[in-house]
Design a protein around this motif. Structure first.
Motif, PDB file in Angstrom:
ATOM      1  N   ALA A 132       8.964  -0.989  11.541  1.00 36.22           N
ATOM      2  CA  ALA A 132       8.052  -1.520  10.526  1.00 36.22           C
ATOM      3  C   ALA A 132       7.118  -2.570  11.122  1.00 36.22           C
ATOM      4  N   ILE A 133       7.648  -3.415  12.009  1.00 34.97           N
ATOM      5  CA  ILE A 133       6.829  -4.461  12.625  1.00 34.97           C
ATOM      6  C   ILE A 133       5.739  -3.854  13.494  1.00 34.97           C
TER       7      ILE A 133
ATOM      8  N   SER B 157       0.850  -1.172   0.000  1.00 29.88           N
ATOM      9  CA  SER B 157       0.000   0.000   0.000  1.00 29.88           C
ATOM     10  C   SER B 157       0.887   1.223   0.000  1.00 29.88           C
ATOM     11  N   ASN B 158       0.280   2.413  -0.027  1.00 29.00           N
ATOM     12  CA  ASN B 158       1.061   3.638  -0.062  1.00 29.00           C
ATOM     13  C   ASN B 158       1.755   3.923   1.249  1.00 29.00           C
ATOM     14  N   SER B 159       1.498   3.116   2.288  1.00 29.85           N
ATOM     15  CA  SER B 159       2.100   3.392   3.585  1.00 29.85           C
ATOM     16  C   SER B 159       3.317   2.527   3.859  1.00 29.85           C
ATOM     17  N   ALA B 160       3.869   1.817   2.822  1.00 29.98           N
ATOM     18  CA  ALA B 160       5.021   0.942   3.067  1.00 29.98           C
ATOM     19  C   ALA B 160       6.067   1.144   1.985  1.00 29.98           C
ATOM     20  N   LEU B 161       7.310   1.343   2.389  1.00 23.02           N
ATOM     21  CA  LEU B 161       8.440   1.428   1.470  1.00 23.02           C
ATOM     22  C   LEU B 161       9.310   0.198   1.651  1.00 23.02           C
ATOM     23  N   VAL B 162       9.885  -0.272   0.555  1.00 31.00           N
ATOM     24  CA  VAL B 162      10.863  -1.356   0.630  1.00 31.00           C
ATOM     25  C   VAL B 162      12.245  -0.734   0.576  1.00 31.00           C
ATOM     26  N   ASN B 163      13.104  -1.060   1.551  1.00 25.25           N
ATOM     27  CA  ASN B 163      14.461  -0.533   1.572  1.00 25.25           C
ATOM     28  C   ASN B 163      15.321  -1.426   0.682  1.00 25.25           C
ATOM     29  N   LEU B 164      15.556  -0.998  -0.555  1.00 22.04           N
ATOM     30  CA  LEU B 164      16.282  -1.827  -1.515  1.00 22.04           C
ATOM     31  C   LEU B 164      17.672  -2.193  -1.034  1.00 22.04           C
ATOM     32  N   ALA B 165      18.288  -1.316  -0.255  1.00 23.07           N
ATOM     33  CA  ALA B 165      19.662  -1.564   0.180  1.00 23.07           C
ATOM     34  C   ALA B 165      19.765  -2.732   1.139  1.00 23.07           C
ATOM     35  N   THR B 166      18.661  -3.100   1.797  1.00 17.42           N
ATOM     36  CA  THR B 166      18.709  -4.181   2.791  1.00 17.42           C
ATOM     37  C   THR B 166      18.033  -5.455   2.293  1.00 17.42           C
TER      38      THR B 166
END
Length: 460
Positions: A406-407, A21-30
């Motif tokens: 995040a959790i 959803s629009n409320s979650a980003l994925v941290n590509l670096a991790t």
């Protein structure tokens, strides 16, 4: 020819892409290498767009990318370096005059957990926190302006050589330190000692028998209960790092005999963990049952370990009745499943009662603690937010904060939908004629999941 099944990483990303959803980003670096290779290009590109040019360059240098991913990175860098044409006058006017639909859907104000998460993401991606918030459609918290103080005689300006607050060294916090800054020294779950005592009071401590805690964490709640009721409680913890620290804290508080904590085996709980059969006055477990793929096995072994009329005391996350059938599952609930490691479906209250009845438990009470639990989460994150308001964070500390934040953000948002609840279950062991009949072999074990005003009471 049969379709080739997706790898574990590809399947995970497929479910995450559907649930994002629009409320979650994925941290590509991790993201792990396998997951990065299996990541859909739509998810990969969407997250690149939220990164600054500097962060994209750093990411490209750090990670091994496929040809299509390298192409996407170069395209994004070209756009961020000025290759993309600016907005037209009509677009600028429309941006200044949002549509009626946008007016109705105002950005949600960030809570203290979200505020810390925004700051950590912004630091990692090399962006301004306000820019991250805008990209996520989140309204940041603003400090209230203080009333002007009475005029005072101004003191001389400090010397230019005096050190400023900005020059203080960055803060480094381990995972265990972050957990204890949130929930209190020796605690790894919300509510501290008072909440742990409230949960445990369902048990009968007058028997002075054996007591078993299957989710002691850092042991703070278990030690508080053991001290108050002057009993001995054995803790068996699945997280080996938490177990080692819990044992050290019990030793430091001279409670090693009264509140020892051991780590379970690498495969999870085994039947021997519940021995002696019929020897425990009470067994406790907090916010953990929903993670297990074979909950019936676990309930059976708990029952085998309890003496007659012994107490089973659980807190667990349960679904509201009808979610996924009579009403659609909220996006926040799907995001919560992802944050917990793609867990299976938690039980509803009806399913819990049926499972307990099938194991000859007598349900004494089913209490909804959501309205008590949520303020404990919010209060803890508020304190941490105040503590870190002006602090600089080392990279590893920022990453740990993002993971922990995040959790708990996902848990809070799922609980706020009211499709998920935290309940306190008190059940007692019945008196079936033969508990050893048709029991699993001694070597059987339960595998761990793939991954960590008062409420209303309904009584039977």
């Amino acid at each position: 020819m049969a379709a080739r099944p997706l790898s574990g990483a590809a399947a995970n990303w497929g479910s995450q892409e559907r649930a994002m959803s629009n409320s979650a980003l994925v941290n590509l670096a991790t993201v792990g290498s396998d997951e990065l290779q299996a990541m859909p290009m739509s998810v990969f590109t969407a997250n690149l767009e939220h990164m600054s040019a500097e962060a994209v360059v750093r990411f490209r240098r750090m990670r091994k990318l496929s040809a299509s991913q390298r192409s996407a990175v170069e395209k994004i860098l070209a756009e961020k370096s000025g290759g993309r044409p600016g907005p037209s006058a009509a677009e600028r006017d429309s941006a200044k005059q949002p549509s009626d639909k946008a007016d109705k859907k105002k950005p949600k104000e960030a809570g203290f957990c979200m505020e810390i998460l925004l700051r950590a993401i912004a630091w990692w991606e090399g962006m301004e926190t306000d820019d991250v918030a805008r990209a996520k459609g989140i309204k940041r918290r603003r400090k209230k302006k203080k009333a002007p103080a009475a005029k005072q005689i101004q003191s001389p300006a400090p010397a230019a050589s005096a050190p400023s607050a900005a020059e203080e060294p960055p803060i480094s916090l381990s995972r265990l330190e972050i957990i204890q800054k949130l929930w209190g020294e020796g605690h790894s779950l919300p509510g501290g000692a008072d909440f742990a005592l409230r949960i445990a009071r369902s048990a009968n401590f007058k028997r002075r028998g054996r007591f078993l805690d299957l989710s002691p964490g850092l042991g703070g709640g278990m030690r508080a209960v053991a001290a108050k009721y002057n009993v001995s409680i054995l803790g068996i913890e699945r997280d080996h790092e938490l177990a080692a620290e819990a044992q050290r804290l019990s030793q430091r508080q001279d409670m090693l005999d009264q509140a020892p904590v051991h780590a379970c085996g690498p495969a999870g709980f085994e039947r021997a963990d519940f021995n002696p059969a019929g020897g425990h006055s009470a067994i406790f477990m907090r916010e953990a049952m929903f993670r297990f793929p074979d909950r019936e096995w676990l309930l059976n072994e708990m029952r085998r370990g309890l003496e007659e009329d012994g107490a089973l005391v659980l807190t667990d996350f349960v679904l509201a009745e009808g979610v996924g059938t009579d009403e659609p599952e909220a996006p926040a609930l799907a995001a919560w499943r992802i944050s917990e490691g793609h867990i299976g479906t938690p039980w509803t209250e009806t399913e819990y009662r049926e499972a307990l009845a099938a194991q000859d438990y007598k349900v004494e009470s089913f209490e909804d603690l959501t309205s008590v639990y949520l303020p404990h989460i919010q209060s803890a994150w508020r304190q941490l937010h105040d503590c870190l308001q002006k602090a600089k964070l080392l990279p590893e500390t920022a990453t740990r904060l993002m993971e922990e934040g995040a959790i708990w953000l996902a848990r809070s948002q799922a609980l706020e939908t009211k499709q998920l609840r935290l309940v306190l279950i008190h059940a007692s062991r019945g008196s079936a004629a033969d508990d050893d009949e048709e029991q699993p072999d001694e070597t059987d074990f339960i595998p761990e999941s793939t991954d960590e005003a008062d409420g209303q009471v309904s009584r039977v």
